[in-house]
Design a protein around this motif. Sequence first.
Motif, PDB file in Angstrom:
ATOM      1  N   PHE A 345      -7.672  13.436  17.896  1.00 23.71           N
ATOM      2  CA  PHE A 345      -7.734  13.314  16.437  1.00 23.71           C
ATOM      3  C   PHE A 345      -7.149  14.539  15.751  1.00 23.71           C
ATOM      4  CE2 PHE A 345     -10.444  13.443  12.450  1.00 23.71           C
ATOM      5  CZ  PHE A 345      -9.768  12.412  11.816  1.00 23.71           C
ATOM      6  N   LEU A 346      -7.438  15.739  16.277  1.00 26.42           N
ATOM      7  CA  LEU A 346      -7.125  16.968  15.536  1.00 26.42           C
ATOM      8  C   LEU A 346      -5.928  17.752  16.067  1.00 26.42           C
ATOM      9  CD1 LEU A 346     -10.814  18.133  15.061  1.00 26.42           C
ATOM     10  CD2 LEU A 346      -9.293  17.285  13.265  1.00 26.42           C
ATOM     11  N   VAL A 347      -5.729  17.759  17.388  1.00 26.23           N
ATOM     12  CA  VAL A 347      -4.683  18.621  17.962  1.00 26.23           C
ATOM     13  C   VAL A 347      -3.278  18.270  17.460  1.00 26.23           C
ATOM     14  CG1 VAL A 347      -3.574  19.375  20.096  1.00 26.23           C
ATOM     15  CG2 VAL A 347      -6.070  19.194  19.977  1.00 26.23           C
ATOM     16  N   PRO A 348      -2.922  16.964  17.428  1.00 28.11           N
ATOM     17  CA  PRO A 348      -1.559  16.659  16.941  1.00 28.11           C
ATOM     18  C   PRO A 348      -1.326  17.149  15.521  1.00 28.11           C
ATOM     19  CG  PRO A 348      -2.545  14.737  17.987  1.00 28.11           C
ATOM     20  CD  PRO A 348      -3.640  15.758  17.845  1.00 28.11           C
ATOM     21  N   ILE A 349      -2.393  17.147  14.717  1.00 25.54           N
ATOM     22  CA  ILE A 349      -2.230  17.614  13.334  1.00 25.54           C
ATOM     23  C   ILE A 349      -1.758  19.059  13.333  1.00 25.54           C
ATOM     24  CG2 ILE A 349      -3.465  18.105  11.177  1.00 25.54           C
ATOM     25  CD1 ILE A 349      -5.273  15.741  11.770  1.00 25.54           C
ATOM     26  N   PHE A 350      -2.306  19.870  14.258  1.00 20.76           N
ATOM     27  CA  PHE A 350      -1.908  21.275  14.320  1.00 20.76           C
ATOM     28  C   PHE A 350      -0.418  21.411  14.614  1.00 20.76           C
ATOM     29  CE2 PHE A 350      -1.013  24.948  17.101  1.00 20.76           C
ATOM     30  CZ  PHE A 350      -1.230  25.962  16.192  1.00 20.76           C
ATOM     31  N   PHE A 351       0.072  20.676  15.615  1.00 19.29           N
ATOM     32  CA  PHE A 351       1.476  20.841  16.015  1.00 19.29           C
ATOM     33  C   PHE A 351       2.427  20.248  14.984  1.00 19.29           C
ATOM     34  CE2 PHE A 351      -0.528  21.437  20.219  1.00 19.29           C
ATOM     35  CZ  PHE A 351       0.027  22.662  20.507  1.00 19.29           C
ATOM     36  N   VAL A 352       2.037  19.133  14.362  1.00 20.12           N
ATOM     37  CA  VAL A 352       2.892  18.570  13.316  1.00 20.12           C
ATOM     38  C   VAL A 352       2.965  19.535  12.133  1.00 20.12           C
ATOM     39  CG1 VAL A 352       3.152  16.706  11.638  1.00 20.12           C
ATOM     40  CG2 VAL A 352       2.468  16.180  13.982  1.00 20.12           C
ATOM     41  N   VAL A 353       1.813  20.059  11.728  1.00 23.44           N
ATOM     42  CA  VAL A 353       1.790  21.008  10.616  1.00 23.44           C
ATOM     43  C   VAL A 353       2.604  22.255  10.964  1.00 23.44           C
ATOM     44  CG1 VAL A 353       0.299  22.584   9.328  1.00 23.44           C
ATOM     45  CG2 VAL A 353      -0.381  20.199   9.646  1.00 23.44           C
ATOM     46  N   THR A 354       2.525  22.674  12.242  1.00 21.86           N
ATOM     47  CA  THR A 354       3.325  23.832  12.675  1.00 21.86           C
ATOM     48  C   THR A 354       4.815  23.520  12.529  1.00 21.86           C
ATOM     49  OG1 THR A 354       1.632  24.436  14.273  1.00 21.86           O
ATOM     50  CG2 THR A 354       3.821  25.365  14.621  1.00 21.86           C
TER      51      THR A 354
END
Lengths: 456, 456
Positions: A345-354
């Motif tokens: 749920f949360l990890v992809p958000i980090f890499f996309v935002v990066t």
Amino acid sequence: MFKPSLFQWRWTFALFILAPLAYASGGGATTIDFLWIAVLLLLAKFSSLIEKWGQPAVLGELLVGVLLGNLVLLGVLVFEPVKHDEIIKFLAELGVVILLFQIGLESNIDEMRKVGVRAFMVAVVGVVAPFGLGYWVGGLLMPELSTNALLFLGATLTATSVGITGRVFRDLGKLQTKEAQIVLGAAVIDDVMGLIILAVVTAIVMAPPGSGGISIGAISQISLIAVAFLAGALFLGQWIAPLIGKFLSKIHTGVGMKFTIAISFCLIFSYLAHLAGLAPIIGAFAAGLMLETVHFKSFSDPTINQEIKVAVAEANLKTRTKVDHVLEQHSERHLDNLMAPLGHFLVPIFFVVTGMQVDLTTLSDPKVVGIALAITAVAFIGKIVAGIVAGPGVNKYIVGWGMAPRGEVGLIFAMIGKGLGVMSEELFSIIIIMVILTTLLTPPILNYLLRQQKAA
Amino acid sequence: MFKPSLFQWRWTFALFILAPLAYASGGGATTIDFLWIAVLLLLAKFSSLIEKWGQPAVLGELLVGVLLGNLVLLGVLVFEPVKHDEIIKFLAELGVVILLFQIGLESNIDEMRKVGVRAFMVAVVGVVAPFGLGYWVGGLLMPELSTNALLFLGATLTATSVGITGRVFRDLGKLQTKEAQIVLGAAVIDDVMGLIILAVVTAIVMAPPGSGGISIGAISQISLIAVAFLAGALFLGQWIAPLIGKFLSKIHTGVGMKFTIAISFCLIFSYLAHLAGLAPIIGAFAAGLMLETVHFKSFSDPTINQEIKVAVAEANLKTRTKVDHVLEQHSERHLDNLMAPLGHFLVPIFFVVTGMQVDLTTLSDPKVVGIALAITAVAFIGKIVAGIVAGPGVNKYIVGWGMAPRGEVGLIFAMIGKGLGVMSEELFSIIIIMVILTTLLTPPILNYLLRQQKAA
């Protein structure tokens, strides 16, 4: 069983009741974030289909981020709000914390000892060569850069994305080859050296003007706090965590309690790390190490295990033993399994935002692109040189190329430089391009070299 | 296996790299939210230990919320920021959305048909009696209240918390008794009637002054949109969702994709519901109904199933069949299992935050407390009267008391009234007290009646 209908109707009621309120109030202002999260997750997950072409999923997520972050160039403004959305920003922060927690849960310090002398040699050259080359070539190509910026460029080039490197070998079934062993060991040492290098570089950058440059105090303080914090956490983990696990198993055996304790440990230690002046992810990683699932063995898994055991009750001893073994492994992995959905749920958000941090407008400058390609060449050369010292009996090129991908480690480097204000948009973009190219080109090249070796 | 060490070191590197940055920048401003989340989750989970005394976990979470929300009365200001924290507020909203999604996944529309005539009778009286009594007694005790406020008080008293009622019967192993069947059926019908009542009451409250009161248009519009939305979702679910599932299973079989699709459906439909002027949770519930796990059977579960099947490969057919059956059930529940951790993470936050809305200072007024007790008596009497029409062959008191708990449904009612501005702090507190007492007192009383019946 009535349970389903019970809950259905309790909440059918609740949702119908809430309908008029939403109708009257116009709903929550944060509702739009539901849409953003869904869009980011779907795009990230579909981008991870590049795994089918041997590429790491993280690359797809980063590329999606780069795409979304630059749609504005095509006049598409719809994703601009996401860049400044506090909720999304928080979820991304929480995402990388959860990821580090998961990694901590999977970690095993004993792996360190498998590192040999040859790996050490490769690591040393793999740090010195890229750093020196980067500093020198960077200075030649970009004379306008400050010493601090060149130091960060060099430091970034020393990075090795252990995850991506190992992933490639694993995908190709070459994890047990001598080359793989050396690369993996070297990457581990490389990481530790990278810590020291960055601590030094950061201390130099942070040193107030006229203070006479490096503050040994700052470096040692940072290092000591980090080491002390992790050591303390490991100590706690070794002695206290098992007791906590046993205590909890006495008062409650629910999976929910298990999950709640674990995630709360993660979050509390993230905060404690923050209080210690460290990054929250340090605390999350420490919490993961503390809560290696072995400490939770005393918890019973109420879901499937019992049903299975009943099902095989009449089978012969051999079968029952096998099943128990599987269930045992299952229960040991259980905490990881509990965390997995939160990670999805949360990890992809980090890499996309990066990825969204990348500003492609800098690519409009041919000079930047040219320099980026040159720096990328330096990045490859620096690591290939390292492969030469791998010693006899191995394919030096496989070792060298295996060290090449910078992955998200390089990105984090760049973001730190940006955060410290030493890195211009151009240099940031150059490093991003270098990271993406080293990450993208290595898998197919390694793939080629490994098959060639097989043929020979 | 090298995987653990790989990830360990990739991220050891990353976290040590981030340390100096955090040290330099002071870390993210939202880090404190990590601590808040952990504290809320731990308190909520430990409060759920009241389940050991036959109380529903939700009650413990609400009580913890009431406690935290009123610590300021003891001069403890530490939890005040949580009340106004946008991140926590968002997580609570997301929590109730996830909960409704889970309920939707568990739901089965066919359960409706089990509802009999006697349940209908009980439901009708169980709505009319409390509403009339509440409106009348409320007017006597609080003549200063507006008609709108009295209407909301009456509407709130019609609520029945199906979850808590059924939970009590289930905990006592009485779910299959005639009384339980009637109560559960009646509670379902009660919910539907409650929808209509609240739609009417809300329309009255929302009617602009001098517009001549009720706007039939508004009521029918609200109802039509809600019904149309759910009907549309069910239609989509029946025809399109299976196709989506099959399609996805072709391009990807990962649990991550499964989870991502599911949660994204949930969030997108929450947003669509919001666009339709409904509450996001309606969309979440609809998405849950669409994605009943049967649609995901085409997904393979890569985790434990295969290992188990290998382990029992040599066992006899009977054993293998049993094991397959267990694994089949396991795979059917799989989507629920994937959502469970997210529920453990977010749902308690919603109920604790809800409890924090209670302002105990209103209890300093003896009049309020007295009225609250009177209204609580009305709440019980209204439902006990309903039990009288349960017909022959059943214990009317068990049926009546079974209808008594208002639970979170009543709370949502009260919060809507507060949101519409028709409900004073006093009336809100009175209703909260009534909800807590009906929820807290019912289980032990039912427990007593059921054992007495057994003895007879």
